[in-house]
Design a protein around this motif. Structure first.
Motif, PDB file in Angstrom:
ATOM      1  N   SER B  80     -48.407  37.938 -22.455  1.00 43.34           N
ATOM      2  CA  SER B  80     -47.152  38.487 -22.908  1.00 43.34           C
ATOM      3  C   SER B  80     -47.370  39.087 -24.015  1.00 43.34           C
ATOM      4  CB  SER B  80     -46.863  36.715 -24.035  1.00 43.34           C
ATOM      5  OG  SER B  80     -47.058  35.599 -22.944  1.00 43.34           O
ATOM      6  N   GLN B  81     -46.577  40.345 -24.013  1.00 42.69           N
ATOM      7  CA  GLN B  81     -45.876  40.875 -24.990  1.00 42.69           C
ATOM      8  C   GLN B  81     -45.466  41.025 -26.106  1.00 42.69           C
ATOM      9  OE1 GLN B  81     -46.315  44.631 -22.322  1.00 42.69           O
ATOM     10  NE2 GLN B  81     -48.184  43.949 -21.524  1.00 42.69           N
ATOM     11  N   PRO B  82     -44.971  41.887 -27.359  1.00 41.21           N
ATOM     12  CA  PRO B  82     -43.956  41.551 -28.562  1.00 41.21           C
ATOM     13  C   PRO B  82     -42.898  42.141 -27.598  1.00 41.21           C
ATOM     14  CG  PRO B  82     -46.462  42.818 -29.513  1.00 41.21           C
ATOM     15  CD  PRO B  82     -46.342  42.285 -27.616  1.00 41.21           C
ATOM     16  N   GLY B  83     -42.977  43.148 -26.583  1.00 40.68           N
ATOM     17  CA  GLY B  83     -41.330  43.377 -26.024  1.00 40.68           C
ATOM     18  C   GLY B  83     -40.994  42.600 -24.975  1.00 40.68           C
ATOM     19  N   ASP B  84     -41.598  41.644 -24.903  1.00 40.00           N
ATOM     20  CA  ASP B  84     -41.291  40.432 -24.262  1.00 40.00           C
ATOM     21  C   ASP B  84     -39.889  39.437 -24.817  1.00 40.00           C
ATOM     22  OD1 ASP B  84     -44.236  39.778 -22.152  1.00 40.00           O
ATOM     23  OD2 ASP B  84     -42.532  41.225 -21.055  1.00 40.00           O
ATOM     24  N   SER B  85     -40.131  39.383 -26.410  1.00 39.27           N
ATOM     25  CA  SER B  85     -38.515  39.044 -27.128  1.00 39.27           C
ATOM     26  C   SER B  85     -38.013  39.371 -26.359  1.00 39.27           C
ATOM     27  CB  SER B  85     -39.330  39.653 -28.592  1.00 39.27           C
ATOM     28  OG  SER B  85     -41.280  38.511 -29.015  1.00 39.27           O
ATOM     29  N   ALA B  86     -37.000  38.725 -26.309  1.00 37.89           N
ATOM     30  CA  ALA B  86     -35.638  38.463 -25.942  1.00 37.89           C
ATOM     31  C   ALA B  86     -35.309  36.520 -25.247  1.00 37.89           C
ATOM     32  CB  ALA B  86     -35.886  39.346 -24.193  1.00 37.89           C
ATOM     33  N   VAL B  87     -34.076  37.205 -24.876  1.00 33.28           N
ATOM     34  CA  VAL B  87     -33.287  35.912 -23.902  1.00 33.28           C
ATOM     35  C   VAL B  87     -33.258  36.086 -22.838  1.00 33.28           C
ATOM     36  CG1 VAL B  87     -31.218  34.237 -24.184  1.00 33.28           C
ATOM     37  CG2 VAL B  87     -31.865  35.705 -26.221  1.00 33.28           C
ATOM     38  N   TYR B  88     -33.955  34.724 -22.215  1.00 28.27           N
ATOM     39  CA  TYR B  88     -33.949  34.687 -20.421  1.00 28.27           C
ATOM     40  C   TYR B  88     -33.306  33.758 -19.721  1.00 28.27           C
ATOM     41  CZ  TYR B  88     -38.584  37.355 -21.144  1.00 28.27           C
ATOM     42  OH  TYR B  88     -39.436  38.617 -21.558  1.00 28.27           O
ATOM     43  N   PHE B  89     -32.153  34.077 -18.845  1.00 25.04           N
ATOM     44  CA  PHE B  89     -31.554  33.220 -17.907  1.00 25.04           C
ATOM     45  C   PHE B  89     -32.104  32.846 -17.088  1.00 25.04           C
ATOM     46  CE2 PHE B  89     -28.114  32.818 -20.804  1.00 25.04           C
ATOM     47  CZ  PHE B  89     -27.902  34.455 -22.018  1.00 25.04           C
ATOM     48  N   CYS B  90     -31.798  31.771 -16.055  1.00 29.72           N
ATOM     49  CA  CYS B  90     -32.212  31.629 -14.776  1.00 29.72           C
ATOM     50  C   CYS B  90     -31.008  30.793 -14.472  1.00 29.72           C
ATOM     51  CB  CYS B  90     -33.220  30.234 -15.096  1.00 29.72           C
ATOM     52  SG  CYS B  90     -32.832  28.747 -15.069  1.00 29.72           S
ATOM     53  N   ALA B  91     -30.973  31.795 -12.763  1.00 31.92           N
ATOM     54  CA  ALA B  91     -29.538  32.275 -12.294  1.00 31.92           C
ATOM     55  C   ALA B  91     -29.892  30.988 -10.529  1.00 31.92           C
ATOM     56  CB  ALA B  91     -28.817  33.087 -12.226  1.00 31.92           C
ATOM     57  N   ALA B  92     -29.090  30.454 -10.451  1.00 34.56           N
ATOM     58  CA  ALA B  92     -29.086  29.849  -9.327  1.00 34.56           C
ATOM     59  C   ALA B  92     -27.849  29.743  -8.708  1.00 34.56           C
ATOM     60  CB  ALA B  92     -29.420  28.074  -9.248  1.00 34.56           C
ATOM     61  N   ILE B  93     -28.104  30.176  -6.700  1.00 28.17           N
ATOM     62  CA  ILE B  93     -27.039  30.586  -6.251  1.00 28.17           C
ATOM     63  C   ILE B  93     -26.971  29.117  -4.967  1.00 28.17           C
ATOM     64  CG2 ILE B  93     -26.870  32.120  -4.521  1.00 28.17           C
ATOM     65  CD1 ILE B  93     -27.801  34.619  -6.226  1.00 28.17           C
ATOM     66  N   HIS B  94     -25.880  29.113  -4.434  1.00 26.55           N
ATOM     67  CA  HIS B  94     -25.382  28.450  -3.959  1.00 26.55           C
ATOM     68  C   HIS B  94     -24.818  29.145  -2.126  1.00 26.55           C
ATOM     69  CE1 HIS B  94     -22.860  24.794  -1.390  1.00 26.55           C
ATOM     70  NE2 HIS B  94     -24.089  25.503  -1.067  1.00 26.55           N
TER      71      HIS B  94
END
Lengths: 120, 112
Positions: B80-94
């Motif tokens: 992990s790096q400081p630049g990875d600080s963010a909001v992460y969204f997962c998404a799923a597709i049907h």
């Protein structure tokens, strides 16, 4: 580099006003999308369009309409803004891989920076 | 009815360590999964994806694991790096239903 721009970063409107949110993409993408992002709810799809003058309802279309008169521009319209439409609005565009269907949901979507709309 | 859930709203990890972000889904018809990263004042950007026919996909420091029987996927970031600080969204597709569903997001903070 794909660029998706949205007309305003911040917008404050009053209940009952008609609100236009504009989105423009410069990569000749066929597909365009409007989402809203709310805490605890993630991104929810409002409408999408896979061609000029074509539109499809997403998961939460109530209270919204859209317009796509030109390929590069997709507008979200709140006919009569209400306080529960206070949210972050995100526009996105995508293009199908060569030979792919017109709306392939696996295509990478490119998002604009968002418009934070407050309805008082 | 939230079909894609990220049960941890936030996560703090030290620089150099592994970050593990989790995502659970309820619809067994989802056949493609993606992760997006979002910095403040910017739109989400695509990070990595995985088809349901695979159980792992790797791209540099990012690896996504899919456990279909558990209806669970995870994103590993190493180191992990400081630049990875963010909001992460997962998404799923049907795919058959032309439906894309995003998760609720996890805010990752990578500390020095």
């Amino acid at each position: 580099d794909v660029k998706v721009t949205q007309s305003s970063r911040y917008l404050v409107k009053r209940t009952g006003e008609k609100v236009f949110l504009e989105c423009v993409q410069d990569m000749d993408h066929e597909n365009m999308f409007w989402y809203r992002q709310d805490p605890g709810l993630g991104l929810r799809l409002i409408y999408f369009s896979y061609d000029v003058k074509m539109k499809e309802k997403g998961d939460i279309p109530e209270g919204y309409s859209v317009s796509r008169e030109k390929k590069e521009r997709f507008s979200l319209i709140l006919e009569s803004a209400s306080t529960n439409q206070t949210s972050m609005y995100l526009c996105a565009s995508s293009s199908p891989a060569t030979g792919g269907p017109s709306t392939s949901w696996t295509d990478t979507q490119y998002f604009g920076p968002g418009t934070r709309l407050t309805v008082l | 009815d939230q079909q894609v859930k990220q049960n941890s709203p936030s996560l703090s990890v030290q620089e150099g360590r592994i970050s593990i972000l989790n995502c659970d889904y309820t619809n067994s018809m989802f056949d493609y999964f993606l992760w997006y990263k979002k910095y403040p004042a910017e739109g989400p950007t695509f990070l990595i994806s995985i088809s349901s026919i695979k159980d792992k996909n790797e791209d540099g420091r990012f690896t996504v694991f899919l456990n279909k029987s558990a209806k669970h996927l995870s994103l590993h970031i190493v180191p992990s790096q400081p630049g990875d600080s963010a909001v992460y969204f997962c998404a799923a597709i049907h795919s058959a239903a032309s439906k894309l569903t995003f998760g609720t997001g996890t805010r990752l903070q990578v500390t020095l």
